[in-house]
Design a protein around this motif. Sequence first.
Motif, PDB file in Angstrom:
ATOM      1  N   THR B 148       4.888  -7.274 -13.943  1.00 20.42           N
ATOM      2  CA  THR B 148       4.855  -5.685 -13.050  1.00 20.42           C
ATOM      3  C   THR B 148       4.433  -6.069 -11.523  1.00 20.42           C
ATOM      4  OG1 THR B 148       2.624  -5.383 -13.951  1.00 20.42           O
ATOM      5  CG2 THR B 148       4.529  -4.565 -15.416  1.00 20.42           C
ATOM      6  N   VAL B 149       3.612  -6.659 -11.516  1.00 19.35           N
ATOM      7  CA  VAL B 149       3.059  -6.607  -9.850  1.00 19.35           C
ATOM      8  C   VAL B 149       4.165  -7.501  -9.242  1.00 19.35           C
ATOM      9  CG1 VAL B 149       1.031  -7.037  -8.536  1.00 19.35           C
ATOM     10  CG2 VAL B 149       0.707  -6.241 -10.835  1.00 19.35           C
ATOM     11  N   ALA B 150       4.080  -8.954  -9.555  1.00 18.78           N
ATOM     12  CA  ALA B 150       4.788  -9.858  -9.116  1.00 18.78           C
ATOM     13  C   ALA B 150       6.462  -9.158  -8.373  1.00 18.78           C
ATOM     14  CB  ALA B 150       4.986 -11.138  -9.666  1.00 18.78           C
ATOM     15  N   GLN B 151       7.092  -8.829  -9.553  1.00 19.38           N
ATOM     16  CA  GLN B 151       8.389  -8.418  -9.126  1.00 19.38           C
ATOM     17  C   GLN B 151       8.694  -7.306  -8.390  1.00 19.38           C
ATOM     18  OE1 GLN B 151      10.652  -7.052 -12.504  1.00 19.38           O
ATOM     19  NE2 GLN B 151       9.149  -5.681 -13.351  1.00 19.38           N
ATOM     20  N   MET B 152       7.530  -6.328  -8.266  1.00 22.82           N
ATOM     21  CA  MET B 152       7.705  -5.261  -7.163  1.00 22.82           C
ATOM     22  C   MET B 152       7.689  -5.687  -5.610  1.00 22.82           C
ATOM     23  SD  MET B 152       5.660  -1.940  -8.743  1.00 22.82           S
ATOM     24  CE  MET B 152       4.029  -2.561  -8.741  1.00 22.82           C
ATOM     25  N   HIS B 153       6.949  -6.890  -5.799  1.00 22.59           N
ATOM     26  CA  HIS B 153       6.641  -7.670  -4.402  1.00 22.59           C
ATOM     27  C   HIS B 153       7.942  -8.552  -4.123  1.00 22.59           C
ATOM     28  CE1 HIS B 153       2.496  -6.255  -4.833  1.00 22.59           C
ATOM     29  NE2 HIS B 153       2.491  -6.207  -3.747  1.00 22.59           N
ATOM     30  N   MET B 154       8.391  -9.064  -4.892  1.00 21.78           N
ATOM     31  CA  MET B 154       9.683  -9.790  -4.976  1.00 21.78           C
ATOM     32  C   MET B 154      10.843  -8.881  -4.440  1.00 21.78           C
ATOM     33  SD  MET B 154      10.656 -12.810  -4.638  1.00 21.78           S
ATOM     34  CE  MET B 154      11.677 -12.834  -3.349  1.00 21.78           C
ATOM     35  N   PHE B 155      10.971  -7.762  -5.059  1.00 23.00           N
ATOM     36  CA  PHE B 155      11.867  -6.581  -4.516  1.00 23.00           C
ATOM     37  C   PHE B 155      11.472  -6.234  -3.142  1.00 23.00           C
ATOM     38  CE2 PHE B 155      12.219  -5.118  -9.551  1.00 23.00           C
ATOM     39  CZ  PHE B 155      12.766  -6.211  -9.705  1.00 23.00           C
ATOM     40  N   ALA B 156      10.475  -6.043  -2.969  1.00 27.98           N
ATOM     41  CA  ALA B 156      10.098  -5.470  -1.385  1.00 27.98           C
ATOM     42  C   ALA B 156      10.467  -6.780  -0.464  1.00 27.98           C
ATOM     43  CB  ALA B 156       8.627  -5.343  -1.454  1.00 27.98           C
ATOM     44  N   ALA B 157      10.250  -7.877  -0.837  1.00 28.11           N
ATOM     45  CA  ALA B 157      10.641  -8.987  -0.106  1.00 28.11           C
ATOM     46  C   ALA B 157      11.867  -8.918   0.261  1.00 28.11           C
ATOM     47  CB  ALA B 157      10.359 -10.327  -0.411  1.00 28.11           C
ATOM     48  N   THR B 158      12.876  -8.820  -0.687  1.00 23.55           N
ATOM     49  CA  THR B 158      14.341  -8.881  -0.352  1.00 23.55           C
ATOM     50  C   THR B 158      14.712  -7.539   0.518  1.00 23.55           C
ATOM     51  OG1 THR B 158      14.725  -8.344  -2.634  1.00 23.55           O
ATOM     52  CG2 THR B 158      14.993 -10.563  -1.965  1.00 23.55           C
ATOM     53  N   ASP B 159      14.206  -6.664   0.084  1.00 24.98           N
ATOM     54  CA  ASP B 159      14.377  -5.254   0.899  1.00 24.98           C
ATOM     55  C   ASP B 159      14.214  -5.257   2.499  1.00 24.98           C
ATOM     56  OD1 ASP B 159      15.199  -3.937  -1.399  1.00 24.98           O
ATOM     57  OD2 ASP B 159      12.974  -2.962  -1.662  1.00 24.98           O
ATOM     58  N   ARG B 160      13.058  -5.948   2.529  1.00 20.43           N
ATOM     59  CA  ARG B 160      12.647  -6.197   3.926  1.00 20.43           C
ATOM     60  C   ARG B 160      13.429  -6.985   4.700  1.00 20.43           C
ATOM     61  NH1 ARG B 160       7.786  -3.274   4.207  1.00 20.43           N
ATOM     62  NH2 ARG B 160       8.039  -3.281   6.333  1.00 20.43           N
ATOM     63  N   LEU B 161      14.088  -8.230   4.147  1.00 16.97           N
ATOM     64  CA  LEU B 161      15.067  -9.004   4.532  1.00 16.97           C
ATOM     65  C   LEU B 161      16.373  -7.979   5.061  1.00 16.97           C
ATOM     66  CD1 LEU B 161      15.817 -11.972   5.450  1.00 16.97           C
ATOM     67  CD2 LEU B 161      16.827 -12.168   3.075  1.00 16.97           C
ATOM     68  N   VAL B 207      -1.761 -15.201   8.056  1.00 16.11           N
ATOM     69  CA  VAL B 207      -2.876 -15.985   7.666  1.00 16.11           C
ATOM     70  C   VAL B 207      -3.632 -15.256   6.759  1.00 16.11           C
ATOM     71  CG1 VAL B 207      -2.469 -17.509   9.806  1.00 16.11           C
ATOM     72  CG2 VAL B 207      -4.087 -15.679   9.882  1.00 16.11           C
ATOM     73  N   ILE B 208      -3.486 -14.109   6.203  1.00 17.90           N
ATOM     74  CA  ILE B 208      -4.413 -13.562   5.295  1.00 17.90           C
ATOM     75  C   ILE B 208      -4.374 -14.325   3.974  1.00 17.90           C
ATOM     76  CG2 ILE B 208      -4.769 -11.641   3.909  1.00 17.90           C
ATOM     77  CD1 ILE B 208      -4.183  -9.903   6.159  1.00 17.90           C
ATOM     78  N   ASP B 209      -5.292 -14.673   3.335  1.00 20.65           N
ATOM     79  CA  ASP B 209      -5.198 -15.481   2.258  1.00 20.65           C
ATOM     80  C   ASP B 209      -5.013 -14.469   0.791  1.00 20.65           C
ATOM     81  OD1 ASP B 209      -5.215 -17.822   0.526  1.00 20.65           O
ATOM     82  OD2 ASP B 209      -7.302 -17.552  -0.171  1.00 20.65           O
ATOM     83  N   ASP B 210      -6.021 -13.591   0.927  1.00 20.32           N
ATOM     84  CA  ASP B 210      -6.001 -12.569  -0.396  1.00 20.32           C
ATOM     85  C   ASP B 210      -4.825 -11.781  -0.586  1.00 20.32           C
ATOM     86  OD1 ASP B 210      -6.774 -10.262  -1.958  1.00 20.32           O
ATOM     87  OD2 ASP B 210      -8.830 -11.247  -1.851  1.00 20.32           O
ATOM     88  N   TRP B 211      -4.320 -12.046  -1.655  1.00 20.51           N
ATOM     89  CA  TRP B 211      -2.886 -11.404  -1.898  1.00 20.51           C
ATOM     90  C   TRP B 211      -3.016  -9.836  -2.008  1.00 20.51           C
ATOM     91  CZ3 TRP B 211      -1.390  -8.461  -6.024  1.00 20.51           C
ATOM     92  CH2 TRP B 211      -2.006  -8.697  -7.203  1.00 20.51           C
ATOM     93  N   PHE B 212      -4.087  -9.312  -2.335  1.00 16.71           N
ATOM     94  CA  PHE B 212      -4.109  -7.816  -2.533  1.00 16.71           C
ATOM     95  C   PHE B 212      -4.432  -7.310  -1.179  1.00 16.71           C
ATOM     96  CE2 PHE B 212      -4.749  -3.770  -3.822  1.00 16.71           C
ATOM     97  CZ  PHE B 212      -3.931  -3.657  -4.859  1.00 16.71           C
ATOM     98  N   GLU B 213      -5.275  -7.819  -0.437  1.00 16.58           N
ATOM     99  CA  GLU B 213      -5.670  -7.482   0.929  1.00 16.58           C
ATOM    100  C   GLU B 213      -4.308  -7.285   1.543  1.00 16.58           C
ATOM    101  OE1 GLU B 213      -8.110 -10.252   3.258  1.00 16.58           O
ATOM    102  OE2 GLU B 213      -8.319  -8.973   4.955  1.00 16.58           O
ATOM    103  N   LEU B 214      -3.594  -8.583   1.388  1.00 16.91           N
ATOM    104  CA  LEU B 214      -2.190  -8.376   2.058  1.00 16.91           C
ATOM    105  C   LEU B 214      -1.267  -7.401   1.840  1.00 16.91           C
ATOM    106  CD1 LEU B 214      -0.527  -9.999   4.206  1.00 16.91           C
ATOM    107  CD2 LEU B 214       0.198 -11.524   2.347  1.00 16.91           C
ATOM    108  N   THR B 215      -1.032  -7.185   0.346  1.00 20.38           N
ATOM    109  CA  THR B 215      -0.132  -6.001   0.197  1.00 20.38           C
ATOM    110  C   THR B 215      -0.894  -4.547   0.679  1.00 20.38           C
ATOM    111  OG1 THR B 215       0.901  -5.119  -1.662  1.00 20.38           O
ATOM    112  CG2 THR B 215      -1.285  -5.570  -2.460  1.00 20.38           C
ATOM    113  N   LEU B 216      -2.346  -4.424   0.533  1.00 24.31           N
ATOM    114  CA  LEU B 216      -2.814  -2.930   1.283  1.00 24.31           C
ATOM    115  C   LEU B 216      -2.363  -3.167   2.539  1.00 24.31           C
ATOM    116  CD1 LEU B 216      -4.740  -0.692   0.330  1.00 24.31           C
ATOM    117  CD2 LEU B 216      -6.478  -2.125   1.640  1.00 24.31           C
ATOM    118  N   VAL B 217      -2.474  -4.020   3.530  1.00 24.54           N
ATOM    119  CA  VAL B 217      -2.610  -4.031   4.784  1.00 24.54           C
ATOM    120  C   VAL B 217      -1.006  -3.861   5.267  1.00 24.54           C
ATOM    121  CG1 VAL B 217      -3.032  -5.008   7.046  1.00 24.54           C
ATOM    122  CG2 VAL B 217      -4.682  -5.375   5.427  1.00 24.54           C
ATOM    123  N   GLN B 218      -0.175  -4.670   4.438  1.00 25.65           N
ATOM    124  CA  GLN B 218       1.268  -4.812   4.895  1.00 25.65           C
ATOM    125  C   GLN B 218       1.746  -3.467   4.344  1.00 25.65           C
ATOM    126  OE1 GLN B 218       3.572  -7.071   6.437  1.00 25.65           O
ATOM    127  NE2 GLN B 218       4.619  -4.829   6.532  1.00 25.65           N
TER     128      GLN B 218
END
Lengths: 514, 333
Positions: B148-161, B207-218
Motif C-alpha cells: 500500500t505504501v510502496a505503490q503510492m510512491h511508485m505512482f508518485a515517481a512516474t507522476d513527477r516524471l 542524500v537523505i537515507d531515511d525513506w519516511f523522512e524523505l517522503t515527509l520532506v518531499q
Amino acid sequence: MAIKNKKLNLKDKYQYLTRDMAWEPTYQKKEDIYPDEQFEGIKITDWSQWEDPFRLTMDAYWKYQAEKEKKLYAIFDAFAQNNGHQNISDARYVNALKLFLSGVSPLEYAAFQGYARVGRQFSGAGARVACQLQAIDELRHSQTQQHAMSHYNKHFNGLHDASHQHDRVWFLSVPKSFFDDARSAGPFEFLTAISFSFEYVLTNLLFVPFMSGAAYNGDMATVTFGFSAQSDEARHMTLGLEVIKFILEQHEDNVPIIQRWIDKWFWRGFRLLSLVGMMMDYMLPNKVMSWSEAWEVYYEQNGGALFKDLERYGIRPPKYQDVANAAKDHVSHQAWSTFYQYSQATNFHTWMPEEEEMAWLSEKYPETFDKYYRARFEHWDKEHKQGRRFYNNTLPQLCQVCQIPVMFTEKDDPTVFSHRQIKHEGERYHFCSDGCCDIFKNEPEKYIQAWLPVHQIYQGNCGGADVPTVVEKYYHINLGVDNLEYHGSPDHERWLDIKGLKPLKSSSAKKSAA
Amino acid sequence: MTIEIKTTSVEPIRNTYSAIARRFGDKPATRYQEASFDLEARANFHYRPLWDPKRTLNDASRTSIRMEDWYAVTDPRQFFYGAYVGNRAKMQEAAESNFAFCDKRNLLTRLPEKTQHQLLRLLVPLRHVELGANMNNSKIAGDAIATTVAQMHMFAATDRLGMGQYLSRIALLLDGSTGKALDESKTFWMDDELWQPMRKLVEDLLVIDDWFELTLVQNVLLDGLMYPLIYDHMDAWLGEQGAEDVSLLTEFQRDWYKESQRWTNSMIKTVGAENDGNREQLQRWVTQWEHRVYEALMPIAQATTGLDALDETRAELSVRLKKAGLESTGVQA
Ligand SMILES: [Fe+2]
Ligand SMILES: [Fe+2]
Ligand SMILES: [Zn+2]
C-alpha cells in the motif's frame, strides 16, 4: 524566440524530455548521491552513451497501458461471471497455476522492488527512467496476476496463501533465493541477472510454457494476461540487451565481470527453470511442446545466435551450457519424480501420467524416457493402485546455491547424481552440480547465509518438530486438501462433480471448505 | 426497466485469498485489496544486501518510524496499477488537448519576449525539482515494504516524471521544438541565484537515507509549499503579466496536487497517530526542514507573487500538519 534552429529528432527530443532534466550536482558530491555505482568494479566512462531502449513519455505510457488494462479487466470480469474455470481441460491443469502464483508472481513483486531501487541507484538519468518504467510494469504484473487467479482461488485449493508460502515452503526457496540473490547484489549485477539473463535470454522459457499452456488448456484468464503483458515484455527485453551492450562498451575491464555474471545467472536461471520444465511436460493435460523442444528453440537456437553476436565484445557462451543442453532430456522427469514423492509438503498435487501421456513422453524423449523414467513411473503407479502411494518421508539434501534437492545427474551418466561438496572455513557445503559449486566458490560469504528450508526445519525454526505440523502450521498448507496425490483430492472430486461425472461427496465438500 | 439475466452461480470454496481474509474476513474483496495487501516477501531472506550489509532485504529499519503494521497506511484513492493508469490516462487526455490548442493558436509564441523569458526563468526550471522528486519517490518505492505504501510512491515517481515532461514541453512550445529554450532555462537552474537555495535543497534531499523522512520532506513539506505557490499564486501572477494562457498547460499539476494531498494527509495522520515516538520524530523533521523549504522558495516568491503569497501557503500547510498533530515552525495555524 522567433529564430528557429533545427527541430529536434525523436531521439534528441526524448533525451530532452528525460535525461536533460538531470544536472551535475554542485552542493552534494556525486558519489554521495549515487553511492552504489562503484563497488562492483564496473567502470562507466560516459553515461551519455546509453541508448534509450524505448522512448515512452509518461503521457503515452498512461494512455497505452490504460487501454490494455481496460480490455484485460473486461475479460477477467466476463471470465468470473461465466465461471470460466469450468472450461479448462482438466482440474489437474490448475496445479500449474498454483505453482505460478506461489513461485512466479512473488518474483514480479520482487522485480518491482528491485527495479524501483536501481531506478534510483544509477547516475544515468536515461537508465533510471527505463528501470522505473520496468518497476511499475512489474507492479502491474504482480497485481494483474492476483486478479487473474482470484477466481481460481475461489474454486480450487492451494492458491490461497501464495506470498506467505513463498517465504517458507521448501521448494519455493528456489525462486525466492534466486531473486534475493539478485536484489542483494549491486545495481549492475541486478540488471545483468534480471534484465539480461532472465528477461532477455531465458524469458521465453518461462512465459511461453505458462501462457501457451493456458491457451491449450482453455484458461482464458491467464492467456489474456499473457497477451496483455507481451508488449511490456518486449520493452523489458530491449532494456536487457541495451544494458549488456552498454556496460561492455564502456570499459574493457567490464568484460570479465560481465562474463562471470552471465555464467552465474545462466546457471541459476537454468536451475530455476527445472520447475517450468516439469510443469510443461507433466502438469498440462493438453501439451504444448516438450521441455526439450522448448529448450532447443529458445535456448540452443536463439541463445546461440545471441552469444554469437556478443562474441565481438569478448563474451563467450555461458559456462556449463553443454551440461544444460544435455540435461534437457532429463530435468523435467527428474523434477516431477521429486515432487511426486514430496507432495505431502507442497501446495499443489502430483500424479502419475496417464498411458497416453507416457506415450507422448516416449515420443518426445526417445533416448531417455523409456530407458530411465517409464519403469519408475509404472512401478509407482502399481504401488498406488495397491494402496501404497509412495511418499518419501525423509527430507532431501538441498543444494547450497540453487536450493533444489540434489537430484540432477552427471552429464554422461543419468544414473549418478552430480553431487559435489567442499569445505569452507571448517564447514561442509553440498551442491547439485559444478555450476552451483563454482557460484559458491566465487562468493562463499554470500551463500553461507542461505536459509535452507530443510536445515531450518531440522533446526526447529519452522514451527514444528514433524513435517505435517510444519506443513500445516508454518506453511499454511491445508492437510489432505492442498497437498498429496491429485486422485481423490477435493479438487478432483469437485471437478468430477462439475463435469457431471460423480456427485460431490459431502464429506470431501466439507473438508475443502474448512 | 432493467432486465435481469439469470446466470448460474457456483458455490465457491472461499471468497478471497487467505491473507486478505485474515485482514478483512472471508468475504469477496475489492480489486484494491487483493492487489495491495501482503504481496511482498517478509521473512527468511537469504542474503544480506551488498549495498547495505547491516540490514536485510525488505528491512523495516530503513526508516526510524515504527509501525505495528504498515498496512494501516492505505490509499484513499484506492489506486492499484489499473486504477492508477486509468485515472492518469484521462488527465493526460485533457492536458494533450490543451497543449495542442496552445500550439495551434500560437498562444505561447505570441507572448512578448520578456514574458517568454519569465516562463523559462521562473516556471520551466521546476522540471528539475520534479526530477529530484521522481528519484526520491523511486527510492522510497524500493525501500518501503508494505505494498500500500510502496505503490503510492511508485505512482508518485512516474507522476513527477510526467509533470517534468509537461514543463519541458512548455519550453519546446516556445522554441519550436529545438531545445534551445530548454538549454536556456537550465542555465537559470544551474547559475541564477534565484534558484540556488532550491537547487541546494533538492540536492540535499537526494542524500537523505531515511525513506519516511524523505517522503515527509518531499511529498508533504516541499510540495505543500511549492505547489500552491507556483500553480495557484504564481499562476495568477503570470496572468497579470499577460501569460494567462500558460494556465491551460499547468492544469494537470493543479488537479494532481489536489489529489495527492488525499494520500499524503492520510499517511502522515496514520503514522503520527500510531505512537508518540513517531509523532515526535515527525515533529523533529518538520522543525528541521520546513523553514529550509520556505527559504528555498523565498527568492521565487519575491521575484513573482511577493512573500505574502508564500506565507499564505505556509499557513495552509500548517493547517494540514496540525490535523496530523504536528506544528509548523513558521506561521501558526
Ligand atoms: Fe513481469
Ligand atoms: Fe518483465
Ligand atoms: Zn544447485
